[in-house]
Structure formats: C-alpha cells, structure tokens
Design a protein around this motif. Structure first.
Motif, short mmCIF file in Angstrom:
data_model
loop_
_atom_site.label_atom_id
_atom_site.label_comp_id
_atom_site.label_asym_id
_atom_site.label_seq_id
_atom_site.Cartn_x
_atom_site.Cartn_y
_atom_site.Cartn_z
N THR A 76 -48.99 54.52 93.96
CA THR A 76 -49.06 53.94 95.36
C THR A 76 -50.24 52.66 95.96
N THR A 117 -52.76 50.91 99.01
CA THR A 117 -52.91 50.95 100.42
C THR A 117 -53.33 49.94 100.93
N ASN A 177 -50.01 56.46 107.84
CA ASN A 177 -51.80 56.17 108.18
C ASN A 177 -52.59 56.04 107.15
N ASP A 178 -53.46 55.62 106.38
CA ASP A 178 -53.67 56.01 105.28
C ASP A 178 -55.12 57.33 105.70
N ARG A 179 -54.93 58.27 104.76
CA ARG A 179 -56.01 59.34 105.60
C ARG A 179 -56.45 60.09 103.94
N PHE A 203 -51.00 53.66 103.66
CA PHE A 203 -50.59 54.16 102.00
C PHE A 203 -49.18 54.11 101.67
#
Length: 173
Positions: free
Chosen positions: A119, A121, A94-96, A132
């Motif tokens: 990378t 997202t 999970n994107d953060r 991500f």
C-alpha cells in the motif's frame, strides 16, 4: 538446506541490506526472495533464504549480532509452492480510514486468499488531497469469477477504482 523466513525491523540506515546479504553469504546461504521498505524512518523487511543445516546455528547467532535490528527467524518445515491461480488487483481511492479493512473483509467473505499486499498514500497531482493505492496479488478460487469479485469490491464505495489483471509469468487456470 534449511529454508528460513526472516523478519527484520530497525532504524533505517545506509548499508543495512548489504550487511544482511553479507551475513547470508558468509554462512553459505542463498537469498531466495525479499520484500523491504522504508516506513516512518524504519527499515522493515522480510526475506527467504536457504542455509546449509550445518550453518543454521552460526547464521542465527550472526544475525542476532547485527546492531540495531530486531530479527525473527522461522524455519519453513514444509515448502509450499506458490499458488497457480493468482490475480493482480489495484485499488485506488481518496484516502480515508478503513479502506484496507473493507477490502480485506470483502475478499475474505468471498474465500479469497491475499498472497501479497503493498500500500501507499501520496498527494494527488493538482488536487493536493491524499490518494490511497493498494496492490494485491490474490489467490482466487477457481469457482469464483473475477467479475463477481469486482462487483462486490466496487459496491464498497463510489470513489474506489478497482482494476484486475493477470500477473505476468503466472498461469491462471
């Protein structure tokens, strides 16, 4: 031949890569490798070329005249062969904020060199929240096992998926 490493950034537009490749070709250069992306409306790239010594000055001048681009050229004075102990790593979660920092810090603590990193997202299908993903090529010391690296990375967060595989065409010792 002079081995040059070139970084390029500027507003993305059609024909940009063609102009770069034409400039290399017009100066008897050989395009060895590149990584180019569209990021936030900008074109960002890095490329390696060989150019005859007699053409380097004219090549630099021609590159500086490419409109709307910021270009930086470095001469590689000692050609470094690619490492032979590469391992591919994919990290998904999970994107953060902080994922790249956490993973790269952990890899650095283990003495691992990051050879390549990409990378992205994107939205998770059917869920709508951002996912991500980071793709690494790592140069892992021979004394370090992949399972040790995997355990350390998995301890960073419960929602990170850590997948290793040997890159194709590269011999791992």
């Amino acid at each position: 031949m002079k081995h040059l490493v070139i970084t390029v950034i500027g507003q993305d537009r059609q024909g940009l890569v063609g102009k770069l490749s034409d400039t290399v070709y017009q100066h008897q250069g050989n395009w060895l490798g590149s990584s180019m992306n569209h990021l936030a409306g900008q074109f960002a790239g890095i490329l390696q070329v060989d150019v005859p010594e007699a053409s380097v000055k004219a090549f630099r001048q021609a590159m500086s005249k490419l409109e709307g681009l910021k270009i930086h050229i470095e001469e590689d004075t000692h050609l470094t062969p690619p490492p032979k102990q590469l391992q591919s790593l994919t990290v998904t979660g999970n994107d953060r904020p902080g994922i790249v920092k956490e993973v790269t810090t952990s890899l650095g603590e283990l003495g691992i060199n990051i050879y390549k990193l990409k990378t992205d997202t994107h939205s998770a299908p059917n869920w709508g929240y951002p996912i991500f993903t980071a793709w690494f090529e790592l140069e892992i010391p021979a004394s370090l096992s992949v399972s040790t690296v995997q355990l350390q990375l998995e301890s960073l967060a419960d929602d990170l998926t850590i997948d290793f595989e040997e890159p194709e065409g590269i011999e791992v010792h």
